[in-house]
Design an enzyme around this catalytic site. Structure first.
Site, mmCIF file in Angstrom:
data_model
loop_
_atom_site.group_PDB
_atom_site.id
_atom_site.type_symbol
_atom_site.label_atom_id
_atom_site.label_comp_id
_atom_site.label_asym_id
_atom_site.label_seq_id
_atom_site.Cartn_x
_atom_site.Cartn_y
_atom_site.Cartn_z
ATOM 1 N N SER A 135 0.804 -1.222 0.000
ATOM 2 C CA SER A 135 0.000 0.000 0.000
ATOM 3 C C SER A 135 0.834 1.269 0.000
ATOM 4 O O SER A 135 0.302 2.365 -0.121
ATOM 5 C CB SER A 135 -0.943 0.012 1.209
ATOM 6 O OG SER A 135 -0.220 0.175 2.396
ATOM 7 N N LYS A 172 1.084 4.075 6.983
ATOM 8 C CA LYS A 172 0.366 4.982 6.089
ATOM 9 C C LYS A 172 0.898 6.403 6.244
ATOM 10 O O LYS A 172 1.627 6.704 7.187
ATOM 11 C CB LYS A 172 -1.137 4.987 6.427
ATOM 12 C CG LYS A 172 -1.886 3.675 6.165
ATOM 13 C CD LYS A 172 -2.131 3.440 4.682
ATOM 14 C CE LYS A 172 -2.900 2.135 4.470
ATOM 15 N NZ LYS A 172 -2.128 0.936 4.914
#
Lengths: 215, 215
Positions: A135, A172
């Site tokens: 991701s 993230k």
DNA sequence: CATCATAGTGCTCAATTGTTCACTATCAAT
DNA sequence: ATTGATAGTGAACAATTGAGCACTATGATG
């Protein structure tokens, strides 16, 4: 035992340490103030007085840059080894984190790695986390990479952070809006995650580095 | 190479080092003068200027106690340190490489970094190269990253390697076809480079790792 | 509500500290 | 004998830097 520092005092102490490591001498009151937008030297001075009263530094009276940093004891124990003027630094590698377990629990540790002490110190409680998933590939963080995490620093908007979300560990980019926290993946195939339930979410630390070994 | 110091200059440099180790910050001109019975700050200043000209310190202009001591590491011997049963590993960081100069020439070295000896050994002659340009972003190698290079290993097809091409250092993926060597960028905006003139091309080593520090 | 610790402003002042000048002296090498 | 590098004096000056005061503001605590 040393008295606890306030958030502000801790930030300032860390800045002094960083500055001294980078420049070889401590900052002036105005340099500290400049970093934190404190326009008055008196405001800075009182922070230093507080740090001195709590035993973290010693201030030389009337001496420019006269800040002596008192080393924490835990700076020297554990896996930090001093050789001459250098500190060698061994931090744990966290592999797959078992759901619900504290991230540094024994069962999650898959090894250790030596990291240049210029970048992260054992005293910061830093550890390395092996990345799962893709991701963050647009940020150059791939599956299997190690991210170096500093739990002392909870990150600010735009920083890459490690967070615990519903018992899972995730890497993230942090995005803080007014009243909203959004976690941005760096991969067009994934959608941003908006934090709805703050109880099932916490920031573990800021990612300070990325290490990858090929073959 | 560093110029030789006079007796006096050496005494003063040692005093500065000692003072800094004991106090955590460097001395003022008058403190140095006091130690050596030099009554004029100008006399002291000229010693510092000499030390700076010879590359032992850097003086911050108009900054009190603004003396940076330059570490003179010998990168090419004796920088593997044994502590207990462990070996620590310090390898040089190569910044911008001056055209035509050997890659490890002193002028190209911008510092050093400690790397876990599990991954690269000093014995391999490994060094770190600071990456310029964005031609490898799809491989997760960004501008400013450090790639860890092993010159013992010249790489095989598919490996990321560091090559010298027309006096320039470049990081690319190696692709060996029958009778042809092609260097592949990992960025759609760049074209593969086919090696025509083998005289202006050589492989320096294989990239064994990538290290990136954030902020 | 009153109190206290923390945090900051704007300002003045004093102390510290770095910069520069003209001048002197020694020693080694041309 | 003259030049150049090194070493030092004493003084004046400018810049940096720390110390201190009066005042404001906020949040936690009792």
């Amino acid at each position: 035992m040393k008295e606890k520092l306030t958030e502000r005092q801790n930030e300032i102490l860390n800045f002094i340490k960083d500055y001294r490591r980078e420049n070889g001498f401590p900052p002036t009151l105005r340099e500290i103030g400049g970093r934190f937008q404190i326009s008055s030297t008196f405001g800075v001075k009182r922070h230093l007085n507080a740090l001195e009263k709590k035993g973290y530094v010693v201030i030389e009276r009337n001496a420019s840059r006269g800040i002596r940093i008192i080393q924490h004891d835990d700076y020297f124990d554990g896996d930090t080894t001093r050789v001459g003027d250098e500190f060698f630094n061994k931090i744990p590698i966290v592999g797959r984190v078992a759901a619900g377990s504290p991230i540094l629990a024994m069962e999650n540790i898959e090894g250790s790695i030596i990291i240049d002490p210029t970048f992260v110190k054992k005293a910061e409680g830093a550890f390395a986390l092996r990345v799962r998933g893709d991701s963050m590939i647009n940020a150059g963080i791939f599956e299997g990479d190690l991210v170096i995490v500093s739990p002392d620093n909870k990150g600010k908007s735009g920083d890459v952070i490690v967070a615990m979300l519903d018992d899972e560990v995730t890497v993230k980019t942090l995005n803080v809006k007014k009243n909203k926290i959004v976690l941005l993946p760096e991969n067009d195939n994934y959608d941003p995650i908006t934090i709805e339930d703050k109880n099932s979410f916490s920031i573990i630390g800021k990612v300070k580095g990325v290490v990858r070994w090929l073959n």
